[in-house]
Design an enzyme around this catalytic site. Structure first.
Site, short mmCIF file in Angstrom:
data_model
loop_
_atom_site.label_atom_id
_atom_site.label_comp_id
_atom_site.label_asym_id
_atom_site.label_seq_id
_atom_site.Cartn_x
_atom_site.Cartn_y
_atom_site.Cartn_z
N GLY A 261 0.79 -1.22 0.00
CA GLY A 261 0.00 0.00 0.00
C GLY A 261 0.81 1.26 0.00
N GLY A 262 2.14 1.14 0.09
CA GLY A 262 3.00 2.33 0.11
C GLY A 262 3.21 2.91 -1.27
N ASP A 284 0.42 -5.82 3.72
CA ASP A 284 0.62 -4.50 4.32
C ASP A 284 -0.01 -4.50 5.70
OD1 ASP A 284 1.31 -1.55 2.76
OD2 ASP A 284 0.47 -1.49 4.78
N HIS A 285 0.61 -3.72 6.62
CA HIS A 285 0.05 -3.65 7.98
C HIS A 285 -0.96 -2.52 8.13
CE1 HIS A 285 3.38 -0.65 9.46
NE2 HIS A 285 2.66 -0.20 8.46
N SER A 312 1.94 -7.80 9.41
CA SER A 312 3.29 -7.24 9.43
C SER A 312 4.31 -8.27 8.97
CB SER A 312 3.63 -6.78 10.86
OG SER A 312 4.99 -6.46 10.98
N LYS A 380 20.20 6.40 1.55
CA LYS A 380 20.56 6.73 2.94
C LYS A 380 21.27 5.58 3.64
CE LYS A 380 16.96 10.22 3.45
NZ LYS A 380 16.73 10.31 1.99
N SER A 423 5.04 9.48 -0.27
CA SER A 423 4.58 10.04 1.00
C SER A 423 5.78 10.50 1.82
CB SER A 423 3.79 9.00 1.79
OG SER A 423 4.59 7.87 2.09
N THR A 443 16.03 22.73 5.45
CA THR A 443 16.92 22.49 6.58
C THR A 443 18.28 23.16 6.40
OG1 THR A 443 17.65 20.39 5.60
CG2 THR A 443 15.81 20.31 7.16
#
Length: 593
Positions: A261-262, A284-285, A312, A380, A423, A443
């Site tokens: 769902g992301g 999906d959780h 999960s 990252k 998102s 930032t």
């Protein structure tokens, strides 16, 4: 006909009434015809104002003039002055009776406690037109005006008092205001947005109104923004059309997408439809996210077996049962907590989901005989300075370790930068800040990031599965990193506004520097090692990177599980600093997004 006796006291009652009967009958019939012709019977009481007054006067004049003509024709010998008085009395009685009925009707409606009480911000032409319109609505009552102009404060406009903005809090409380309507279309959108933001902080429900001229087309109904060119956002030309198709790798396969769902997971699902898989299992959780993508896929295709699984990746029994029950061939692992500040302040939850969840998913895939397992990673993860990045690097190490010991399952991972429109990404954040009038927060003025589209990200994940040979780290050639300050300026100007700074103090929207968040880098990297290998596509590269041995990985996971089970943040940070090449803070700072 009282006016007859006012003007002709010498007339005997019977003779006068007898003489006037034909005239009265004719005028009564005529009054009905004129009233219908002027739509007076159909004019609602609460709409009876200037238009109703005008039509009532018209009817009185027609009746008076007709009476005078009949008087001459029938030779009743009534003085002409009588018909002047008659006209005035018809107009007066017609108007006062309707206005009285209107006030009684409004009073009855005012006793209804369900009527919405509205405060109008802006006592100009648009505000007064709005009040006139609202007065015809049975469910809305305008209470007062608010205006910044001190010359009209304490006066009355359109029958309502005008107050200063400083009175809003008191008015909302005392007058029980339900909603504030901004009726100042001449103000710039950022200025309106700032006023609305301040009102909402007072607890008011706020709506903005365009001018009535704009509504009918003599002006722009809204400010038409020009989208920022995609090439400018990416810092390069788009690659969606250059990436090859991948249908052959997923056709007639049973595929499981975690985090379905992301942002990335849902796009993977959409692109997989074109590959004609045998079955797609969505894990999906989030109940809402799972419902949304399940419904979307069912609307887009027919005949494809779609299985939503709510749960999960940390639920080991559920994961194993799902893989075995549906005989999964390919796992696309996109489930992760990815928001840097959120993971930075929730270390245990972030590491449990991102690292242990990946371990559970990868182990279960290997045991179930899954053909290919692809991990969705992040730039990252390269020499991370934050917990989220470190968790993604540990997840990569888990997959790399299993790749060295797996005979049947092909493990690989794909690493990319920021995804436009996902998102929590910077683009929707800037859009939301611009829509409310700013400021746009940054930032650091020198921050740069790599960007790619959701479509490119999903295609890269699918390609990684088709190119995988085991333990691969795939990287997209993403061009030059994009300065985020330049991106903010482009988005402000594309929305039709100007940047407010020391060079342009009268600009619309300010770019505000807030300072780097704990663990945030000025510049992201895509590679730990400079060694690169080619793939069948020149825009996709394969990185050669070191990884932990089986014993080292087992030790790291053992220590991490112990820290997670004991909610030991310091112990978890010690694991990160020991096994991940990084400069993560020893203890995460409490930050807010």
């Amino acid at each position: 006909m009282t006016s007859v006796y006012l003007m002709m006291p010498s007339y005997r009652f019977s003779a006068t009434l007898y003489d006037l009967l034909p005239m009265l009958a004719f005028l009564a019939a005529l009054s009905v015809l004129v009233a219908v012709r002027l739509d007076l019977p159909y004019l609602r009481l609460n709409a009876y104002e200037s238009r109703g007054l005008h039509r009532t006067v018209q009817m009185a004049i027609v009746l008076g003039a007709s009476g005078a003509l009949i008087n001459q024709f029938l030779q009743v010998n009534v003085p002409l002055s009588l018909f002047f008085v008659f006209t005035l009395m018809v107009a007066f009685l017609g108007i006062t009776s309707r206005l009285a009925l209107r006030q009684i009707t409004l009073w009855i409606y005012s006793q209804n406690n369900d009527r919405m009480r509205v405060l109008i911000y802006g006592a100009g032409q648009t505000g007064q037109q709005l009040v006139a319109a609202l007065r015809t609505d049975d469910k809305v009552v305008p209470v007062a005006f608010i205006d910044d102009n001190p010359t009209i404060q304490s006066l009355t406009a359109a029958g309502l008092p005008v107050f200063a903005p400083s009175s809003i809090t008191e008015l909302v409380r005392e007058k029980k205001i339900d909603r504030v309507v901004l009726a100042m279309p001449s103000l710039s959108q950022p200025r309106q947005a700032r006023i609305a933001h301040g009102l909402r902080e007072m607890g008011c429900e706020v709506h903005a109104l365009p001018s009535f001229a704009e509504l009918v087309g003599s002006g722009d109904l809204d400010k038409r923004s020009t989208p920022v060119a995609m090439d400018d956002l990416l810092g390069r030309t788009g690659l969606a059309s250059e990436l090859p198709g991948v249908s052959h790798a997923y056709s007639n396969r049973r595929i499981l997408i975690t985090g379905a769902g992301g942002s990335i997971g849902s796009e993977l699902c959409r692109q997989l439809i074109a590959c004609k898989p045998e079955r797609v299992v969505l894990l999906d959780h989030s109940e809402l996210a799972l419902y949304s993508i399940d419904k979307e896929l069912r609307d887009l295709t027919t005949g494809l077996k779609i299985v939503p699984v709510l749960g999960s990746v940390c639920d080991e029994d559920l994961v194993r049962q799902t893989l075995v029950e549906h005989e999964i061939d390919v796992v696309l692992h996109a489930a992760a907590y990815k928001h840097l500040p959120m993971v930075q302040t929730n270390v245990i939850s972030g590491l449990n989901n991102n690292v242990i969840g990946t371990k559970i998913m990868a182990d279960a895939s290997r045991e179930a005989g899954v053909e290919r397992f692809i991990l969705v990673s992040s730039d990252k993860a390269v020499r991370p300075t934050n917990v989220m990045g470190a968790s993604k690097r540990l997840a990569e190490l888990v997959v790399q370790d299993l790749a060295t010991r797996s005979d049947n399952t092909m493990f690989s991972m794909v690493r990319f930068g920021n995804v436009l429109g996902s998102s929590g990404s910077v683009v929707p954040l800037f859009e939301e800040q611009i829509s409310r009038g700013g400021p746009v927060t940054l930032t650091h003025g020198a921050v740069t990031r790599y960007f790619m589209t959701i479509s490119e990200a999903a295609r890269l994940v699918l390609l990684a599965g088709s190119f995988a040979r085991g333990g691969d780290v795939f990287v997209l050639d993403m061009g030059d990193p994009v300065p985020i300050k330049r991106l903010a300026q482009q988005m402000i100007e594309a929305a039709g506004y100007t940047v407010r700074d020391r060079h342009n103090p009268n600009g619309d929207i300010e770019i505000k520097i807030t300072g780097l968040r704990p663990g945030e880098k000025l510049h992201e990297e895509l590679l730990i090692s400079p060694d690169m290998l080619t793939t069948p596509h020149n825009k996709i590269l394969r990185a050669q990177e070191s990884y932990l041995s089986e014993i080292e990985m087992a030790t790291a996971l053992k220590d991490l599980r112990r820290s997670i089970e004991g909610r030991d943040v310091d112990g978890a940070m010690a694991v990160i600093n020991r096994w991940v090449e990084s400069s993560v803070e020893k203890k995460p700072s409490r930050v807010t997004s």
